[in-house]
Enzyme design. Structure first.
Site, short mmCIF file in Angstrom:
data_model
loop_
_atom_site.label_atom_id
_atom_site.label_comp_id
_atom_site.label_asym_id
_atom_site.label_seq_id
_atom_site.Cartn_x
_atom_site.Cartn_y
_atom_site.Cartn_z
N GLU A 17 69.26 24.64 -34.13
CA GLU A 17 69.98 25.31 -35.21
C GLU A 17 71.51 25.26 -35.01
OE1 GLU A 17 67.95 29.07 -36.68
OE2 GLU A 17 66.93 28.80 -34.77
N SER A 145 64.69 29.18 -38.60
CA SER A 145 65.11 28.37 -39.75
C SER A 145 64.02 27.45 -40.25
CB SER A 145 66.37 27.56 -39.42
OG SER A 145 67.45 28.40 -39.12
N TYR A 215 69.77 26.54 -46.42
CA TYR A 215 71.19 26.45 -46.08
C TYR A 215 72.02 25.54 -46.97
CZ TYR A 215 69.50 28.72 -41.87
OH TYR A 215 68.91 29.60 -41.01
N ARG A 254 67.24 40.99 -39.28
CA ARG A 254 66.63 40.74 -40.58
C ARG A 254 65.13 40.55 -40.39
NH1 ARG A 254 67.82 35.64 -41.83
NH2 ARG A 254 65.60 35.10 -41.90
N ASP A 256 61.51 39.45 -41.99
CA ASP A 256 60.90 38.65 -43.05
C ASP A 256 59.48 39.12 -43.33
OD1 ASP A 256 63.24 37.20 -43.11
OD2 ASP A 256 62.49 35.59 -41.85
N GLU A 269 58.27 37.94 -39.17
CA GLU A 269 59.11 37.85 -37.98
C GLU A 269 60.36 38.70 -38.15
OE1 GLU A 269 61.74 34.10 -37.81
OE2 GLU A 269 59.94 33.42 -38.89
N ASN A 271 64.54 38.55 -37.08
CA ASN A 271 65.63 37.72 -36.59
C ASN A 271 66.72 38.62 -36.03
OD1 ASN A 271 64.95 34.87 -37.90
ND2 ASN A 271 64.51 36.45 -39.41
N GLY A 275 71.73 34.36 -39.89
CA GLY A 275 72.79 33.48 -40.34
C GLY A 275 73.91 34.23 -41.04
#
Length: 322
Positions: A17, A145, A215, A254, A256, A269, A271, A275
Site C-alpha cells: 500500500e 485496501s 483510490y 475505521r 467496515d 474489519e 483499520n 487512508g
C-alpha cells in the site's frame, strides 16, 4: 503551533500500500504546514530507524498503511524511542492488522461477523463451500485496501483464487459472503472518550469496491450520512464502537461493515491507520459533522501519545473458535 514541536509525518513505507501511503502522507503534511505546524515528511521505506532518531521529532503522525506501518511494528519502535504517535498502540494495531485474530476476538466477545475458516494449506480447501456457501471471500488476512482479496463464485475457481491470494500471505482467511450494503464507520478517540462519526454507504460499480475504485476511480458513490433508518444507524454505530473498543483501538480508526437484507450488520474489519487521500472516508465523515481535513489532522496530532502502560480492551482470544 510551536507547542507541538518538530513533527514527523511517517509515510511511504515498504508495504503493498506504499502508493496510497505516499498520497495520505502528502495530504497530512500539507494540511499541518498550512496551520503553521513544523511538519516534515519522513519515508520509512527510504530512511532507517537511525535516521528517525536523528531527526529528533517531538511527535509523529503515522500515515503508513499495511505491513510495518499499521501492524504494530513502527508503533513498538516509537514506544522504545519515547516518541508520541497518532493512532492505536502496538498491540491493538497488531491485532487489527490480522483479520483472523480480529474475527476470533469478535466471536469471543459476541459481536456479529461472517463465518470463516483459516486456510493453512491446499487441503484446507476441502469442504469449504458446504460450510461457507457460495459465493465466498478468500483473502490475505494481513493486507489492506482489498489487496489479496478474491470473491469466489464457483467451486472450480477456488484453487485459482487460493494460488493468487498466496502471493500476499502464507495463511489465508476464507469468509462467508454477506450480500447487502457496504458501510463504513469512522471512530475517533478511545476509552470513555469516543466519537462515532456518521455512517457512510459505499456504492461501487457492480458492487466491486476494489483497489482502483477505492483510490482512483470517480465512479464509486459515497452516501454520507448513509440513507438508513434511525434505529439501523444507531445499531451500526454502536456495533462499530464496540468492535473498535474490543480490539483496544485508540486515536482513530475505521470499521467496515456489511448490512444484510434484514438490516443486520456484520463486522468485516477495523483499520487503525485509515487512508487520508482525496478519496478517503474518515475525512469525508468528519466533514459531515463540521470537521475540516486540516482540523482532523491537527486534532489527531494533538492527541498523539505513547501507549505502553495505558489500559486496553483487547480480549483474551486463546480459546476462541474458528
Amino acid at each position: 503551533m510551536k507547542s507541538l514541536g518538530k513533527v514527523g509525518v511517517l509515510y511511504g513505507g515498504t508495504s503493498a500500500e506504499r502508493e496510497v501511503s505516499l498520497m495520505s502522507g502528502q495530504g497530512v503534511y500539507e494540511a499541518l504546514t498550512s496551520l503553521g505546524v513544523d511538519a516534515h515528511l519522513f519515508d520509512t521505506g527510504r530512511q532507517s530507524l537511525s535516521d528517525l532518531i536523528a531527526q529528533q521529532f517531538d511527535r509523529v503522525f503515522i500515515a503508513l498503511h499495511g505491513r510495518h506501518g499499521e501492524d504494530g511494528s513502527i508503533q513498538g519502535a516509537l514506544e522504545l524511542m519515547g516518541i508520541p504517535y497518532t493512532g492505536s498502540g502496538h498491540q491493538a494495531s497488531s491485532v487489527a492488522m490480522d483479520k483472523i485474530m480480529t474475527k476470533r476476538l469478535w466471536v469471543q466477545t459476541g459481536l456479529r461477523t461472517p463465518g470463516f475458516r483459516v486456510i493453512r494449506n491446499r487441503d484446507d480447501l476441502q469442504g469449504l463451500t458446504p460450510q461457507l456457501g457460495l459465493p465466498l471471500i478468500l483473502k490475505a488476512p494481513n493486507e489492506g485496501s482489498t489487496l489479496g482479496l478474491y470473491r469466489v463464485e464457483r467451486e472450480e475457481d477456488l484453487e485459482a483464487a487460493y494460488d493468487e491470494a498466496l502471493q500476499f500471505d502464507s495463511v489465508l482467511l476464507a469468509e462467508q459472503f454477506i450480500q447487502g450494503r457496504e458501510l463504513t464507520v469512522a471512530v475517533l478517540g478511545g476509552g470513555s472518550d469516543v466519537q462515532v462519526l456518521p455512517v457512510i454507504e459505499i456504492v461501487a460499480p457492480d458492487a466491486n469496491y476494489d483497489y482502483e475504485h477505492k483510490y482512483f476511480s470517480d465512479e464509486t458513490e459515497y452516501l454520507c450520512p448513509a440513507p438508513l433508518e434511525a434505529a439501523c444507524t444507531e445499531a451500526v454505530q454502536l456495533l462499530a464502537k464496540q468492535a473498535y473498543l474490543d480490539v483496544g483501538c485508540s486515536g482513530w480508526g475505521r470499521v467496515d461493515i456489511m448490512l444484510d437484507s434484514d438490516n443486520q450488520p456484520w463486522l468485516l474489519e477495523v483499520n487503525t491507520s485509515p487512508g487520508m487521500t482525496s478519496h478517503s472516508l474518515v475525512p469525508m465523515a468528519a466533514k459531515a459533522v463540521g470537521i475540516s481535513y486540516a482540523q482532523l489532522c491537527l486534532s489527531l496530532l494533538q492527541n498523539a501519545s505513547c501507549k505502553i502502560g495505558t489500559s486496553g480492551s483487547v480480549a483474551d482470544v486463546s480459546d476462541a473458535q474458528e
